[in-house]
Design a protein around this motif. Sequence first.
Motif, short mmCIF file in Angstrom:
data_model
loop_
_atom_site.label_atom_id
_atom_site.label_comp_id
_atom_site.label_asym_id
_atom_site.label_seq_id
_atom_site.Cartn_x
_atom_site.Cartn_y
_atom_site.Cartn_z
N GLY A 181 18.88 3.16 -22.76
CA GLY A 181 18.69 2.12 -21.76
C GLY A 181 17.70 1.07 -22.24
O GLY A 181 17.62 0.76 -23.42
N LYS A 189 13.06 -2.85 -18.55
CA LYS A 189 13.62 -2.96 -17.21
C LYS A 189 13.55 -1.64 -16.44
O LYS A 189 14.00 -1.56 -15.32
CB LYS A 189 15.09 -3.41 -17.30
CG LYS A 189 15.28 -4.79 -17.93
CD LYS A 189 16.76 -5.14 -18.00
CE LYS A 189 16.97 -6.50 -18.64
NZ LYS A 189 18.41 -6.85 -18.78
N SER A 195 15.23 1.02 -16.88
CA SER A 195 16.58 1.40 -16.50
C SER A 195 16.97 2.73 -17.11
O SER A 195 16.50 3.10 -18.18
CB SER A 195 17.58 0.33 -16.94
OG SER A 195 17.62 0.23 -18.35
N CYS A 196 17.81 3.46 -16.42
CA CYS A 196 18.38 4.71 -16.92
C CYS A 196 19.90 4.57 -16.91
O CYS A 196 20.46 3.86 -16.07
CB CYS A 196 17.95 5.89 -16.05
SG CYS A 196 16.18 6.29 -16.16
N ARG A 197 20.54 5.25 -17.84
CA ARG A 197 21.99 5.20 -17.96
C ARG A 197 22.61 6.50 -17.49
O ARG A 197 21.96 7.55 -17.45
CB ARG A 197 22.38 4.92 -19.41
CG ARG A 197 21.78 3.64 -19.98
CD ARG A 197 22.38 2.40 -19.34
NE ARG A 197 21.73 1.17 -19.82
CZ ARG A 197 22.10 0.52 -20.92
NH1 ARG A 197 23.09 0.98 -21.67
NH2 ARG A 197 21.49 -0.59 -21.27
N CYS A 235 14.32 9.80 -17.57
CA CYS A 235 15.61 9.59 -16.93
C CYS A 235 16.26 10.96 -16.75
O CYS A 235 15.91 11.94 -17.42
CB CYS A 235 16.50 8.70 -17.79
SG CYS A 235 15.93 6.99 -17.92
#
Length: 373
Positions: free
Chosen positions: A302, A306, A308-310, A338
């Motif tokens: 990711g 940001k 963010s996690c996928r 994550c």
Amino acid sequence: MRAEASRLLPAALSLLLFLPFCFGIRTFRYELPSSTVFTRFSEAPEYRNGAECSSSSTGDTATSCDPSLVHIAMTLDSEYVRGSMAAIHSVLKHASCPENVFFHFIAAEFDQATPRELSKLVRSTFPSLNFKVYIFREDTVINLISSSIRLALENPLNYARNYLGDILDSCVDRVIYLDSDVVVVDDIHKLWNIKLSGSRVIGAPEYCHANFTKYFTEKFWSDPVLSRIFASRTPCYFNTGVMVMDLARWRIGNYKKKIESWMELQKRTRIYDLGSLPPFLLVFAGNVEPIDHQWNQHGLGGDNVKDSCRTLHPGPVSLLHWSGKGKPWVRLDAKKPCLLDHLWKPYDLYRAQDSASPAPSSYSSTLISYLSY
């Protein structure tokens, strides 16, 4: 069936001579200096072959020319060594014939940890592993590297995969290249046995839905001569972190030079912004043996900026790849993991003083059902 022995085999000393630009170590277990952080790595379990595993080697030491071996090439450096140890562990844990796997580690000449120290770490963590460590001379490629959108992409070791045909022993005519931020959750022999049809030199999962044009600059696409390179093929994006490579065809076709030619052009006129990927795309995209996507569930890193996690792509999973800015060991240590980082954790051999990072109770049923062993 894979047999796991509780008794460690006596380690043998075998110092081998190699080509001038590399050295290899298959030797006894070293004791690392107590001052190094490397001593925090636990010794991995001993994974042994079952009766059905063939081998033409005698004794405890395999040579790289043994035709029964599965060859895996990886880079090895101080920054990603924790990921590398987890990747090796995952390969051995799930391999049907773990003693038939031979690792080729490419270490940077001027890394903070010397190639010899990294070799000692591998031997202490995996006492019976078949492997060699090669020194990658940075001056081989340093003058060909252009600036990238991220400084990390300019690391000369990122380009070591271009030179595997030269670095590895000439008897090694096939290799699986793996990045250091992967874990394998399936039998690596399945990936090894994939056929490269016709005259294809590499095999990799392709992603034809990706916007291929974004990997090159407007200057490239507006040039009628340059853009014509893809006129006779339908190019798709593929990730160079997981590749099956026919080194015999690679050497005959002098693909190292073909990649270098594009890098030389990039130095004169900027045709891409990323690092080592675009030259591979220019040479191979549209002529890659397609491998099932389960062998590279990539992008799990990711973007840490940001936060963010996928999530996993739909379908079975044989290999998890934390490509991207975020690495699971960094996020786990920061206690900001994550969800998928907990699938990496069981392969981590690093013993931090406070490494406990329990996974959420809901992650197992949600995620493990995706995995196909």
